[in-house]
Design a protein around this motif. Structure first.
Motif, PDB file in Angstrom:
ATOM      1  N   GLY A  25       0.803  -1.210   0.000  1.00  0.00           N
ATOM      2  CA  GLY A  25       0.000   0.000   0.000  1.00  0.00           C
ATOM      3  C   GLY A  25       0.841   1.268   0.000  1.00  0.00           C
ATOM      4  N   SER A  26       0.142   2.400   0.040  1.00  0.00           N
ATOM      5  CA  SER A  26       0.781   3.716   0.015  1.00  0.00           C
ATOM      6  C   SER A  26       0.161   4.580   1.109  1.00  0.00           C
ATOM      7  CB  SER A  26       0.583   4.369  -1.353  1.00  0.00           C
ATOM      8  OG  SER A  26       1.133   5.663  -1.385  1.00  0.00           O
ATOM      9  N   PRO A  27       0.955   4.992   2.109  1.00  0.00           N
ATOM     10  CA  PRO A  27       0.372   5.714   3.257  1.00  0.00           C
ATOM     11  C   PRO A  27       0.050   7.166   2.962  1.00  0.00           C
ATOM     12  CG  PRO A  27       2.742   5.498   3.531  1.00  0.00           C
ATOM     13  CD  PRO A  27       2.393   4.722   2.293  1.00  0.00           C
ATOM     14  N   SER A  28      -0.929   7.671   3.685  1.00  0.00           N
ATOM     15  CA  SER A  28      -1.204   9.101   3.734  1.00  0.00           C
ATOM     16  C   SER A  28      -0.647   9.656   5.036  1.00  0.00           C
ATOM     17  CB  SER A  28      -2.716   9.359   3.669  1.00  0.00           C
ATOM     18  OG  SER A  28      -3.342   8.978   4.896  1.00  0.00           O
ATOM     19  N   TYR A  29      -0.706  10.941   5.185  1.00  0.00           N
ATOM     20  CA  TYR A  29      -0.216  11.634   6.389  1.00  0.00           C
ATOM     21  C   TYR A  29      -0.939  11.124   7.635  1.00  0.00           C
ATOM     22  CZ  TYR A  29       1.165  15.854   9.095  1.00  0.00           C
ATOM     23  OH  TYR A  29       1.672  16.729  10.012  1.00  0.00           O
ATOM     24  N   ILE A  30      -2.292  11.047   7.565  1.00  0.00           N
ATOM     25  CA  ILE A  30      -3.066  10.609   8.725  1.00  0.00           C
ATOM     26  C   ILE A  30      -2.844   9.131   9.004  1.00  0.00           C
ATOM     27  CG2 ILE A  30      -5.405  10.322   9.653  1.00  0.00           C
ATOM     28  CD1 ILE A  30      -6.184  12.880   8.199  1.00  0.00           C
ATOM     29  N   ASN A  31      -2.686   8.316   7.956  1.00  0.00           N
ATOM     30  CA  ASN A  31      -2.352   6.906   8.163  1.00  0.00           C
ATOM     31  C   ASN A  31      -1.140   6.765   9.070  1.00  0.00           C
ATOM     32  OD1 ASN A  31      -3.085   5.837   4.760  1.00  0.00           O
ATOM     33  ND2 ASN A  31      -4.413   5.875   6.548  1.00  0.00           N
ATOM     34  N   LEU A  32      -0.108   7.543   8.794  1.00  0.00           N
ATOM     35  CA  LEU A  32       1.124   7.422   9.567  1.00  0.00           C
ATOM     36  C   LEU A  32       0.962   7.946  10.987  1.00  0.00           C
ATOM     37  CD1 LEU A  32       3.860   8.302   6.924  1.00  0.00           C
ATOM     38  CD2 LEU A  32       3.275   6.060   7.856  1.00  0.00           C
ATOM     39  N   LEU A  33       0.191   9.016  11.146  1.00  0.00           N
ATOM     40  CA  LEU A  33      -0.069   9.507  12.505  1.00  0.00           C
ATOM     41  C   LEU A  33      -0.794   8.441  13.328  1.00  0.00           C
ATOM     42  CD1 LEU A  33      -1.208  13.211  11.922  1.00  0.00           C
ATOM     43  CD2 LEU A  33       0.984  12.417  12.826  1.00  0.00           C
ATOM     44  N   ASP A  34      -1.819   7.821  12.740  1.00  0.00           N
ATOM     45  CA  ASP A  34      -2.536   6.758  13.439  1.00  0.00           C
ATOM     46  C   ASP A  34      -1.615   5.576  13.729  1.00  0.00           C
ATOM     47  OD1 ASP A  34      -4.982   8.051  13.578  1.00  0.00           O
ATOM     48  OD2 ASP A  34      -5.777   7.136  11.761  1.00  0.00           O
ATOM     49  N   ALA A  35      -0.808   5.203  12.742  1.00  0.00           N
ATOM     50  CA  ALA A  35       0.058   4.042  12.891  1.00  0.00           C
ATOM     51  C   ALA A  35       1.093   4.249  13.988  1.00  0.00           C
ATOM     52  CB  ALA A  35       0.748   3.734  11.562  1.00  0.00           C
ATOM     53  N   VAL A  36       1.771   5.385  13.944  1.00  0.00           N
ATOM     54  CA  VAL A  36       2.835   5.641  14.927  1.00  0.00           C
ATOM     55  C   VAL A  36       2.257   5.760  16.332  1.00  0.00           C
ATOM     56  CG1 VAL A  36       4.577   7.308  15.658  1.00  0.00           C
ATOM     57  CG2 VAL A  36       4.402   6.687  13.258  1.00  0.00           C
ATOM     58  N   THR A  37       1.116   6.440  16.465  1.00  0.00           N
ATOM     59  CA  THR A  37       0.504   6.586  17.789  1.00  0.00           C
ATOM     60  C   THR A  37      -0.019   5.249  18.295  1.00  0.00           C
ATOM     61  OG1 THR A  37      -0.177   8.808  17.100  1.00  0.00           O
ATOM     62  CG2 THR A  37      -1.101   7.979  19.133  1.00  0.00           C
ATOM     63  N   GLY A  38      -0.699   4.522  17.433  1.00  0.00           N
ATOM     64  CA  GLY A  38      -1.234   3.222  17.834  1.00  0.00           C
ATOM     65  C   GLY A  38      -0.148   2.231  18.201  1.00  0.00           C
ATOM     66  N   TRP A  39       0.939   2.237  17.429  1.00  0.00           N
ATOM     67  CA  TRP A  39       2.034   1.313  17.729  1.00  0.00           C
ATOM     68  C   TRP A  39       2.622   1.592  19.113  1.00  0.00           C
ATOM     69  CZ3 TRP A  39       4.201  -3.058  17.575  1.00  0.00           C
ATOM     70  CH2 TRP A  39       5.539  -3.230  17.935  1.00  0.00           C
ATOM     71  N   GLN A  40       2.781   2.869  19.450  1.00  0.00           N
ATOM     72  CA  GLN A  40       3.318   3.197  20.768  1.00  0.00           C
ATOM     73  C   GLN A  40       2.415   2.679  21.881  1.00  0.00           C
ATOM     74  OE1 GLN A  40       5.404   7.314  20.981  1.00  0.00           O
ATOM     75  NE2 GLN A  40       3.970   7.472  19.268  1.00  0.00           N
ATOM     76  N   LEU A  41       1.092   2.815  21.682  1.00  0.00           N
ATOM     77  CA  LEU A  41       0.145   2.335  22.696  1.00  0.00           C
ATOM     78  C   LEU A  41       0.267   0.825  22.886  1.00  0.00           C
ATOM     79  CD1 LEU A  41      -3.635   3.288  22.939  1.00  0.00           C
ATOM     80  CD2 LEU A  41      -2.793   1.020  23.494  1.00  0.00           C
ATOM     81  N   VAL A  42       0.190   0.071  21.793  1.00  0.00           N
ATOM     82  CA  VAL A  42       0.196  -1.389  21.953  1.00  0.00           C
ATOM     83  C   VAL A  42       1.559  -1.901  22.394  1.00  0.00           C
ATOM     84  CG1 VAL A  42      -1.703  -1.691  20.335  1.00  0.00           C
ATOM     85  CG2 VAL A  42       0.650  -1.852  19.484  1.00  0.00           C
ATOM     86  N   ARG A  43       2.614  -1.231  21.984  1.00  0.00           N
ATOM     87  CA  ARG A  43       3.941  -1.649  22.433  1.00  0.00           C
ATOM     88  C   ARG A  43       4.060  -1.500  23.947  1.00  0.00           C
ATOM     89  NH1 ARG A  43       9.797   1.257  21.158  1.00  0.00           N
ATOM     90  NH2 ARG A  43      11.109  -0.469  21.863  1.00  0.00           N
ATOM     91  N   GLU A  44       3.631  -0.336  24.480  1.00  0.00           N
ATOM     92  CA  GLU A  44       3.718  -0.110  25.916  1.00  0.00           C
ATOM     93  C   GLU A  44       2.795  -1.057  26.676  1.00  0.00           C
ATOM     94  OE1 GLU A  44       3.221   3.422  29.296  1.00  0.00           O
ATOM     95  OE2 GLU A  44       3.492   3.968  27.174  1.00  0.00           O
ATOM     96  N   ALA A  45       1.570  -1.247  26.178  1.00  0.00           N
ATOM     97  CA  ALA A  45       0.619  -2.133  26.863  1.00  0.00           C
ATOM     98  C   ALA A  45       1.111  -3.579  26.818  1.00  0.00           C
ATOM     99  CB  ALA A  45      -0.754  -2.017  26.224  1.00  0.00           C
TER     100      ALA A  45
END
Length: 291
Positions: A25-45
């Motif tokens: 796929g090809s990311p958009s700006y918001i895709n990456l914001l969601d991805a980076v924020t979500g990854w931090q949450l699940v990584r910490e949890a």
């Protein structure tokens, strides 16, 4: 790399992906914001509890987040928290994606996923979604982010220390999970949880009691859909509760434990209101604003 577009289709955008690779796929700006924020949450949890964690993100806030016995179980529970808001979500999971989760994702409306890896054949299954435009990102689980975060807006360059304050591990599971979720949710934020999953999130509201009311209304819908009484709910606020009306609202939705920073001039009123409603009150002394 050049992105599909910025926040809106009329805005061009680019990104340096660093610890994230595009598998399909090809990311958009918001895709990456969601991805980076979500990854931090699940990584910490995931690290905090030692079990799979998942989050369903929309517009840089989670619609739901949960722990589970498997990565598929965690995502199902995260999406079930608020399926209406999860429609077209960006998925984040703390463990590699297996065929079972890929099959679940194949049958729901979702825009993309970020995970620390993918079992053989899974990327191909996911990449076929959305007529071949489904976004599949892989995060480096060993990446350690810089100590400082930098943002530039309108010629103003802002630098702040990354929020890595250790959260109290002695708190009940739902409270600790709620604090992790609040850390990666747009402020103001109130999170309601039960059995190690969110059941209502009120995010991005200017009034904190509106956050509480919104989270409670979502929790009530979840309980009705699940066919269970709304009891033994934990509530986490990212900022101090300014008035006792938040406690009044929380009590309407089965909240029995409230955790919030405290330290407000009205904190004694909050403590009294909690006692009057039989709610355990935990002042954490930790504010978790995110903007």
């Amino acid at each position: 790399m050049e992105l599909r577009y910025g926040s809106n289709p009329h805005q061009s955008a680019s990104a340096e992906l660093g610890p994230i690779s595009v598998r399909a796929g090809s990311p958009s700006y918001i895709n990456l914001l969601d991805a980076v924020t979500g990854w931090q949450l699940v990584r910490e949890a995931g690290e905090a509890f030692g079990v799979p964690a998942a989050a369903s993100y929309k517009h840089v806030s989670p619609a739901g987040a949960a722990l589970g016995d498997s990565v598929t179980d965690a995502y199902r529970r995260a999406r079930d928290a608020d399926p209406k808001s999860s429609y077209g979500d960006f998925v984040a999971v703390s463990q590699p994606v297996d065929a079972e989760l890929a099959d679940v994702l194949r049958r729901v409306v979702s825009d993309g996923i970020i995970a620390p890896g993918y079992e053989p054949g899974v990327v191909e299954v996911l990449a076929a979604k959305k007529r071949g435009t489904y976004l599949v990102l892989e995060a480096d689980p060993d990446f350690e982010p810089p100590a400082d975060e930098v943002r530039e807006m309108y010629g103003v360059r802002l630098t702040q220390q990354r929020d890595e304050l250790p959260l109290p591990r002695t708190l009940p599971d739902d409270v600790l999970l709620g604090m992790i979720v609040a850390r990666y949710t747009q402020s103001n934020t109130v999170v309601m949880l039960k059995d190690r999953m969110t059941i209502g999130i009120g995010a991005g509201q200017q009034s904190r009691v509106d956050c509480t009311r919104l989270a409670g209304e979502k929790a009530a819908v979840w309980a009705q859909r699940a066919g269970v009484p709304l009891t033994d709910v934990s509530m986490v606020s990212d900022g101090a509760l300014p008035f006792a009306d938040n406690v009044e609202e929380a009590a309407r939705y089965g909240v029995t434990h409230i955790a919030e920073p405290g330290g407000s001039i009205r904190s004694p009123e909050i403590a009294t209101a909690c006692a009057d409603h039989g709610i355990t009150w935990t002042p954490t002394a930790v504010r978790l604003f995110r903007h």
